[in-house]
Design a protein around this motif. Sequence first.
Motif, mmCIF file in Angstrom:
data_model
loop_
_atom_site.group_PDB
_atom_site.id
_atom_site.type_symbol
_atom_site.label_atom_id
_atom_site.label_comp_id
_atom_site.label_asym_id
_atom_site.label_seq_id
_atom_site.Cartn_x
_atom_site.Cartn_y
_atom_site.Cartn_z
ATOM 1 N N THR A 175 0.814 -1.210 0.000
ATOM 2 C CA THR A 175 0.000 0.000 0.000
ATOM 3 C C THR A 175 0.849 1.263 0.000
ATOM 4 N N ARG A 176 2.113 1.134 0.356
ATOM 5 C CA ARG A 176 2.999 2.314 0.358
ATOM 6 C C ARG A 176 4.459 1.867 0.341
ATOM 7 N N ILE A 232 8.244 0.796 -0.285
ATOM 8 C CA ILE A 232 8.936 -0.114 -1.199
ATOM 9 C C ILE A 232 7.942 -1.062 -1.878
ATOM 10 N N THR A 239 -2.792 -3.655 5.651
ATOM 11 C CA THR A 239 -3.691 -3.967 6.768
ATOM 12 C C THR A 239 -5.123 -3.505 6.514
ATOM 13 N N ASN A 289 -3.630 -9.012 7.930
ATOM 14 C CA ASN A 289 -2.644 -8.744 8.974
ATOM 15 C C ASN A 289 -1.667 -9.916 8.950
ATOM 16 N N ASN A 330 7.171 -8.459 1.793
ATOM 17 C CA ASN A 330 7.766 -7.129 1.968
ATOM 18 C C ASN A 330 7.273 -6.411 3.226
ATOM 19 N N TYR A 390 14.646 -5.853 15.155
ATOM 20 C CA TYR A 390 14.547 -5.763 13.686
ATOM 21 C C TYR A 390 15.665 -6.569 13.011
ATOM 22 N N LYS A 437 15.262 -9.762 10.534
ATOM 23 C CA LYS A 437 15.735 -9.706 9.145
ATOM 24 C C LYS A 437 16.838 -10.740 8.889
ATOM 25 N N GLY A 468 19.487 -1.303 1.650
ATOM 26 C CA GLY A 468 20.125 -0.362 2.575
ATOM 27 C C GLY A 468 19.078 0.652 3.009
ATOM 28 N N ILE A 525 16.473 3.268 2.297
ATOM 29 C CA ILE A 525 15.663 3.598 1.123
ATOM 30 C C ILE A 525 14.677 4.696 1.503
ATOM 31 N N THR A 578 11.649 6.106 2.190
ATOM 32 C CA THR A 578 10.221 5.807 2.411
ATOM 33 C C THR A 578 9.850 6.380 3.775
HETATM 34 P P1 NAP Z 1 6.643 1.327 5.040
HETATM 35 O O1 NAP Z 1 6.684 2.476 4.102
HETATM 36 O O2 NAP Z 1 6.525 1.584 6.505
HETATM 37 O O3 NAP Z 1 5.463 0.326 4.579
HETATM 38 C C1 NAP Z 1 5.233 -0.847 5.292
HETATM 39 C C2 NAP Z 1 4.198 -1.680 4.595
HETATM 40 O O4 NAP Z 1 4.002 -2.872 5.378
HETATM 41 C C3 NAP Z 1 2.832 -0.997 4.510
HETATM 42 O O5 NAP Z 1 2.209 -1.345 3.301
HETATM 43 C C4 NAP Z 1 2.071 -1.604 5.687
HETATM 44 O O6 NAP Z 1 0.664 -1.687 5.486
HETATM 45 C C5 NAP Z 1 2.634 -3.017 5.703
HETATM 46 N N1 NAP Z 1 2.450 -3.653 7.000
HETATM 47 C C6 NAP Z 1 3.003 -3.296 8.206
HETATM 48 N N2 NAP Z 1 2.557 -4.120 9.174
HETATM 49 C C7 NAP Z 1 1.732 -5.006 8.582
HETATM 50 C C8 NAP Z 1 0.947 -6.101 9.048
HETATM 51 N N3 NAP Z 1 0.936 -6.473 10.338
HETATM 52 N N4 NAP Z 1 0.186 -6.788 8.154
HETATM 53 C C9 NAP Z 1 0.199 -6.437 6.857
HETATM 54 N N5 NAP Z 1 0.896 -5.418 6.343
HETATM 55 C C10 NAP Z 1 1.651 -4.709 7.203
HETATM 56 O O7 NAP Z 1 7.943 0.407 4.893
HETATM 57 P P2 NAP Z 1 9.060 0.375 3.733
HETATM 58 O O8 NAP Z 1 10.122 1.345 4.089
HETATM 59 O O9 NAP Z 1 8.416 0.432 2.404
HETATM 60 O O10 NAP Z 1 9.673 -1.078 3.998
HETATM 61 C C11 NAP Z 1 9.225 -2.217 3.280
HETATM 62 C C12 NAP Z 1 10.116 -3.396 3.655
HETATM 63 O O11 NAP Z 1 11.470 -3.086 3.361
HETATM 64 C C13 NAP Z 1 10.060 -3.743 5.146
HETATM 65 O O12 NAP Z 1 10.130 -5.128 5.316
HETATM 66 C C14 NAP Z 1 11.317 -3.089 5.688
HETATM 67 O O13 NAP Z 1 11.773 -3.713 6.840
HETATM 68 C C15 NAP Z 1 12.256 -3.270 4.517
HETATM 69 N N6 NAP Z 1 13.360 -2.314 4.517
HETATM 70 C C16 NAP Z 1 13.143 -0.982 4.407
HETATM 71 C C17 NAP Z 1 14.229 -0.104 4.385
HETATM 72 C C18 NAP Z 1 14.054 1.375 4.249
HETATM 73 O O14 NAP Z 1 15.078 2.077 4.316
HETATM 74 N N7 NAP Z 1 12.870 1.897 4.029
HETATM 75 C C19 NAP Z 1 15.524 -0.600 4.515
HETATM 76 C C20 NAP Z 1 15.708 -1.975 4.622
HETATM 77 C C21 NAP Z 1 14.623 -2.816 4.616
HETATM 78 P P3 NAP Z 1 -0.338 -0.517 6.021
HETATM 79 O O15 NAP Z 1 -0.192 0.616 5.041
HETATM 80 O O16 NAP Z 1 -1.663 -1.151 6.007
HETATM 81 O O17 NAP Z 1 0.148 -0.164 7.399
#
Ligand code: NAP
Length: 248
Positions: A15-16, A18, A38, A64, A91, A156, A160, A187, A189, A191
Amino acid sequence: MSKFENKIVVITGSTRGIGLGIAHSFAAEKATVVVCGTKQDACDAVAETLRTTYGIASSGQAVNVSSADAVNDAFKAVLAKYGRVDVLVNNAGITRDNLLIRMSDDEWTDVLRTNLDSVFYTTRAVIRSMMKQRSGRIINISSVSGLMGNQGQANYAASKAGLVGFSKTIAKEYGSKGVTCNVVAPGFIQTEMIDALPKDYLDNIMSQTPLKRLGDVADIAGAVLFLSSESAAYVTGQVLAVDGGMSM
Ligand code: NAP
Protein backbone atom coordinates in the motif's frame (compact mmCIF):
# COMPACT_ATOMS: atom_id res chain seq x y z
CA MET A 1 4.44 -10.38 -24.51
CA SER A 2 5.73 -8.66 -21.36
CA LYS A 3 7.88 -10.67 -18.97
CA PHE A 4 5.18 -11.05 -16.33
CA GLU A 5 2.01 -11.21 -18.42
CA ASN A 6 -0.41 -13.81 -16.93
CA LYS A 7 1.72 -14.09 -13.77
CA ILE A 8 -0.07 -13.73 -10.45
CA VAL A 9 2.05 -11.67 -8.08
CA VAL A 10 1.21 -11.17 -4.40
CA ILE A 11 3.09 -8.41 -2.59
CA THR A 12 2.63 -7.93 1.15
CA GLY A 13 2.85 -4.35 2.40
CA SER A 14 2.22 -2.90 -1.07
CA THR A 15 0.00 0.00 0.00
CA ARG A 16 3.00 2.31 0.36
CA GLY A 17 6.78 2.60 0.35
CA ILE A 18 8.94 -0.11 -1.20
CA GLY A 19 6.03 -2.54 -1.67
CA LEU A 20 4.05 0.08 -3.60
CA GLY A 21 7.07 0.67 -5.85
CA ILE A 22 7.39 -3.08 -6.45
CA ALA A 23 3.67 -3.25 -7.27
CA HIS A 24 4.01 -0.49 -9.90
CA SER A 25 7.03 -2.20 -11.46
CA PHE A 26 5.24 -5.55 -11.81
CA ALA A 27 2.13 -3.79 -13.11
CA ALA A 28 4.21 -2.00 -15.74
CA GLU A 29 5.31 -5.49 -16.88
CA LYS A 30 1.64 -6.57 -17.17
CA ALA A 31 1.56 -8.88 -14.15
CA THR A 32 -1.69 -9.44 -12.27
CA VAL A 33 -0.95 -7.77 -8.94
CA VAL A 34 -2.57 -8.59 -5.60
CA VAL A 35 -2.07 -5.59 -3.33
CA CYS A 36 -1.85 -6.36 0.40
CA GLY A 37 -1.83 -4.18 3.49
CA THR A 38 -3.69 -3.97 6.77
CA LYS A 39 -6.65 -1.93 5.44
CA GLN A 40 -8.97 -3.13 2.67
CA ASP A 41 -9.80 0.39 1.41
CA ALA A 42 -6.11 1.29 1.02
CA CYS A 43 -5.44 -2.00 -0.84
CA ASP A 44 -8.42 -1.41 -3.12
CA ALA A 45 -7.31 2.16 -3.88
CA VAL A 46 -3.84 0.99 -4.99
CA ALA A 47 -5.34 -1.85 -7.05
CA GLU A 48 -7.67 0.64 -8.77
CA THR A 49 -4.70 2.90 -9.62
CA LEU A 50 -2.76 -0.06 -11.07
CA ARG A 51 -5.74 -1.17 -13.17
CA THR A 52 -6.34 2.26 -14.64
CA THR A 53 -2.66 3.22 -15.10
CA TYR A 54 -1.41 -0.04 -16.63
CA GLY A 55 -4.57 -1.73 -17.95
CA ILE A 56 -3.87 -4.86 -15.90
CA ALA A 57 -5.92 -7.04 -13.55
CA SER A 58 -5.32 -6.14 -9.92
CA SER A 59 -7.18 -6.57 -6.65
CA GLY A 60 -6.73 -5.64 -3.01
CA GLN A 61 -6.49 -8.20 -0.23
CA ALA A 62 -6.34 -6.92 3.34
CA VAL A 63 -4.36 -9.17 5.64
CA ASN A 64 -2.64 -8.74 8.97
CA VAL A 65 0.44 -10.80 8.17
CA SER A 66 1.29 -11.33 11.82
CA SER A 67 -1.79 -13.52 12.27
CA ALA A 68 -1.63 -17.11 10.99
CA ASP A 69 -5.42 -17.32 10.66
CA ALA A 70 -5.65 -14.04 8.76
CA VAL A 71 -2.89 -15.14 6.38
CA ASN A 72 -4.51 -18.53 5.78
CA ASP A 73 -7.88 -16.89 5.04
CA ALA A 74 -6.35 -14.26 2.75
CA PHE A 75 -4.33 -16.75 0.70
CA LYS A 76 -7.31 -19.09 0.46
CA ALA A 77 -9.24 -16.16 -1.05
CA VAL A 78 -6.40 -15.29 -3.46
CA LEU A 79 -6.01 -18.90 -4.61
CA ALA A 80 -9.78 -19.23 -5.04
CA LYS A 81 -9.84 -16.05 -7.16
CA TYR A 82 -6.77 -16.61 -9.36
CA GLY A 83 -6.07 -20.36 -9.04
CA ARG A 84 -2.33 -19.88 -8.49
CA VAL A 85 0.39 -17.61 -7.13
CA ASP A 86 3.49 -17.31 -9.33
CA VAL A 87 5.43 -14.76 -7.30
CA LEU A 88 5.19 -14.02 -3.58
CA VAL A 89 7.02 -10.94 -2.35
CA ASN A 90 7.21 -10.83 1.45
CA ASN A 91 7.77 -7.13 1.97
CA ALA A 92 5.55 -6.06 4.91
CA GLY A 93 7.66 -4.97 7.84
CA ILE A 94 7.85 -2.63 10.81
CA THR A 95 10.46 -1.13 13.12
CA ARG A 96 10.14 -0.55 16.89
CA ASP A 97 13.63 0.72 17.61
CA ASN A 98 15.11 0.85 21.10
CA LEU A 99 18.35 -0.01 22.80
CA LEU A 100 18.28 -3.54 24.19
CA ILE A 101 18.47 -2.24 27.75
CA ARG A 102 15.13 -0.43 27.23
CA MET A 103 13.45 -2.78 24.78
CA SER A 104 10.05 -4.01 25.93
CA ASP A 105 8.63 -7.47 25.33
CA ASP A 106 6.03 -5.92 23.03
CA GLU A 107 8.66 -4.13 20.94
CA TRP A 108 10.49 -7.40 20.48
CA THR A 109 7.39 -9.52 19.82
CA ASP A 110 5.62 -7.08 17.47
CA VAL A 111 8.66 -6.87 15.20
CA LEU A 112 9.38 -10.61 15.18
CA ARG A 113 5.72 -11.42 14.49
CA THR A 114 5.30 -8.88 11.70
CA ASN A 115 8.66 -9.33 10.00
CA LEU A 116 9.46 -13.03 10.49
CA ASP A 117 6.49 -15.10 11.68
CA SER A 118 4.53 -13.53 8.81
CA VAL A 119 6.90 -14.96 6.21
CA PHE A 120 6.54 -18.44 7.68
CA TYR A 121 2.73 -18.05 7.47
CA THR A 122 2.59 -16.68 3.91
CA THR A 123 5.15 -19.10 2.51
CA ARG A 124 3.40 -22.05 4.10
CA ALA A 125 0.11 -20.80 2.63
CA VAL A 126 1.39 -20.79 -0.99
CA ILE A 127 3.97 -23.56 -1.08
CA ARG A 128 1.58 -26.43 -1.87
CA SER A 129 0.14 -24.60 -4.83
CA MET A 130 3.63 -23.66 -6.09
CA MET A 131 4.77 -27.28 -5.72
CA LYS A 132 1.72 -28.49 -7.65
CA GLN A 133 2.41 -26.07 -10.51
CA ARG A 134 6.13 -26.95 -10.25
CA SER A 135 7.12 -23.30 -10.35
CA GLY A 136 7.17 -20.35 -8.02
CA ARG A 137 9.26 -17.42 -6.95
CA ILE A 138 9.50 -16.23 -3.36
CA ILE A 139 11.35 -13.01 -2.62
CA ASN A 140 11.85 -11.98 0.98
CA ILE A 141 12.74 -8.38 1.83
CA SER A 142 15.37 -8.34 4.55
CA SER A 143 17.65 -5.40 5.41
CA VAL A 144 21.31 -4.50 5.80
CA SER A 145 20.48 -4.43 9.53
CA GLY A 146 19.98 -8.18 9.32
CA LEU A 147 23.37 -8.63 7.67
CA MET A 148 25.44 -6.19 9.74
CA GLY A 149 23.43 -5.51 12.91
CA ASN A 150 22.41 -1.96 13.82
CA GLN A 151 22.33 -0.13 17.14
CA GLY A 152 18.79 0.17 18.47
CA GLN A 153 17.50 -2.61 16.23
CA ALA A 154 18.11 -5.90 18.09
CA ASN A 155 14.52 -6.92 17.32
CA TYR A 156 14.55 -5.76 13.69
CA ALA A 157 18.02 -7.14 12.91
CA ALA A 158 17.09 -10.51 14.43
CA SER A 159 13.91 -10.66 12.35
CA LYS A 160 15.73 -9.71 9.14
CA ALA A 161 18.62 -12.13 9.77
CA GLY A 162 16.03 -14.81 10.50
CA LEU A 163 14.64 -14.30 7.01
CA VAL A 164 18.00 -15.23 5.52
CA GLY A 165 18.16 -18.63 7.24
CA PHE A 166 14.49 -19.22 6.49
CA SER A 167 14.94 -18.40 2.80
CA LYS A 168 17.98 -20.63 2.33
CA THR A 169 16.05 -23.48 3.92
CA ILE A 170 13.04 -22.96 1.64
CA ALA A 171 15.43 -22.82 -1.33
CA LYS A 172 16.82 -26.24 -0.33
CA GLU A 173 13.47 -27.83 0.54
CA TYR A 174 11.59 -26.78 -2.62
CA GLY A 175 14.23 -26.27 -5.32
CA SER A 176 13.48 -29.72 -6.74
CA LYS A 177 9.85 -28.62 -7.15
CA GLY A 178 10.77 -25.62 -9.30
CA VAL A 179 10.42 -23.06 -6.51
CA THR A 180 13.18 -20.52 -5.92
CA CYS A 181 13.51 -18.41 -2.78
CA ASN A 182 15.82 -15.41 -2.56
CA VAL A 183 16.38 -12.40 -0.34
CA VAL A 184 16.76 -8.73 -1.20
CA ALA A 185 18.50 -6.76 1.56
CA PRO A 186 17.93 -3.03 1.08
CA GLY A 187 20.13 -0.36 2.57
CA PHE A 188 18.52 2.94 3.55
CA ILE A 189 15.66 3.60 1.12
CA GLN A 190 13.63 6.78 0.93
CA THR A 191 10.22 5.81 2.41
CA GLU A 192 8.08 6.69 5.44
CA MET A 193 10.06 4.09 7.44
CA ILE A 194 13.15 6.28 7.47
CA ASP A 195 11.35 9.66 7.45
CA ALA A 196 11.55 9.71 11.23
CA LEU A 197 15.36 9.42 11.28
CA PRO A 198 17.33 12.63 11.98
CA LYS A 199 18.91 14.36 8.96
CA ASP A 200 22.45 14.22 10.37
CA TYR A 201 22.08 10.47 10.93
CA LEU A 202 21.08 10.00 7.27
CA ASP A 203 23.87 12.33 6.10
CA ASN A 204 26.31 10.13 7.99
CA ILE A 205 24.84 6.98 6.38
CA MET A 206 25.23 8.54 2.93
CA SER A 207 28.82 9.55 3.59
CA GLN A 208 29.64 5.93 4.56
CA THR A 209 27.88 4.49 1.49
CA PRO A 210 30.15 4.03 -1.55
CA LEU A 211 27.42 5.28 -3.91
CA LYS A 212 26.89 8.39 -1.68
CA ARG A 213 23.11 8.47 -1.73
CA LEU A 214 20.05 6.86 -0.17
CA GLY A 215 18.29 4.26 -2.28
CA ASP A 216 14.89 4.71 -3.83
CA VAL A 217 12.09 2.24 -4.22
CA ALA A 218 12.92 1.68 -7.90
CA ASP A 219 16.34 0.34 -6.88
CA ILE A 220 14.66 -2.38 -4.80
CA ALA A 221 11.90 -3.07 -7.34
CA GLY A 222 14.52 -3.69 -10.05
CA ALA A 223 16.21 -6.37 -7.95
CA VAL A 224 12.88 -8.02 -7.05
CA LEU A 225 11.79 -8.14 -10.69
CA PHE A 226 15.12 -9.65 -11.71
CA LEU A 227 14.87 -12.41 -9.08
CA SER A 228 11.26 -13.09 -10.14
CA SER A 229 12.10 -13.30 -13.84
CA GLU A 230 13.28 -16.10 -16.13
CA SER A 231 16.72 -14.42 -16.13
CA ALA A 232 17.11 -15.60 -12.52
CA ALA A 233 15.89 -19.17 -13.17
CA TYR A 234 19.16 -20.64 -11.80
CA VAL A 235 19.43 -18.34 -8.77
CA THR A 236 18.15 -19.56 -5.41
CA GLY A 237 18.99 -19.17 -1.73
CA GLN A 238 20.87 -15.94 -2.41
CA VAL A 239 20.97 -12.62 -0.62
CA LEU A 240 21.17 -9.62 -2.93
CA ALA A 241 22.18 -6.51 -1.01
CA VAL A 242 20.79 -3.41 -2.73
CA ASP A 243 22.47 -0.85 -0.55
CA GLY A 244 24.84 1.29 -2.58
CA GLY A 245 27.71 -0.87 -1.33
CA MET A 246 27.03 -0.09 2.32
CA SER A 247 27.28 -3.65 3.68
CA MET A 248 30.35 -4.84 1.80
P1 NAP B 1 6.64 1.33 5.04
O1 NAP B 1 6.68 2.48 4.10
O2 NAP B 1 6.53 1.58 6.50
O3 NAP B 1 5.46 0.33 4.58
C1 NAP B 1 5.23 -0.85 5.29
C2 NAP B 1 4.20 -1.68 4.60
O4 NAP B 1 4.00 -2.87 5.38
C3 NAP B 1 2.83 -1.00 4.51
O5 NAP B 1 2.21 -1.35 3.30
C4 NAP B 1 2.07 -1.60 5.69
O6 NAP B 1 0.66 -1.69 5.49
C5 NAP B 1 2.63 -3.02 5.70
N1 NAP B 1 2.45 -3.65 7.00
C6 NAP B 1 3.00 -3.30 8.21
N2 NAP B 1 2.56 -4.12 9.17
C7 NAP B 1 1.73 -5.01 8.58
C8 NAP B 1 0.95 -6.10 9.05
N3 NAP B 1 0.94 -6.47 10.34
N4 NAP B 1 0.19 -6.79 8.15
C9 NAP B 1 0.20 -6.44 6.86
N5 NAP B 1 0.90 -5.42 6.34
C10 NAP B 1 1.65 -4.71 7.20
O7 NAP B 1 7.94 0.41 4.89
P2 NAP B 1 9.06 0.37 3.73
O8 NAP B 1 10.12 1.34 4.09
O9 NAP B 1 8.42 0.43 2.40
O10 NAP B 1 9.67 -1.08 4.00
C11 NAP B 1 9.22 -2.22 3.28
C12 NAP B 1 10.12 -3.40 3.66
O11 NAP B 1 11.47 -3.09 3.36
C13 NAP B 1 10.06 -3.74 5.15
O12 NAP B 1 10.13 -5.13 5.32
C14 NAP B 1 11.32 -3.09 5.69
O13 NAP B 1 11.77 -3.71 6.84
C15 NAP B 1 12.26 -3.27 4.52
N6 NAP B 1 13.36 -2.31 4.52
C16 NAP B 1 13.14 -0.98 4.41
C17 NAP B 1 14.23 -0.10 4.38
C18 NAP B 1 14.05 1.37 4.25
O14 NAP B 1 15.08 2.08 4.32
N7 NAP B 1 12.87 1.90 4.03
C19 NAP B 1 15.52 -0.60 4.52
C20 NAP B 1 15.71 -1.97 4.62
C21 NAP B 1 14.62 -2.82 4.62
P3 NAP B 1 -0.34 -0.52 6.02
O15 NAP B 1 -0.19 0.62 5.04
O16 NAP B 1 -1.66 -1.15 6.01
O17 NAP B 1 0.15 -0.16 7.40
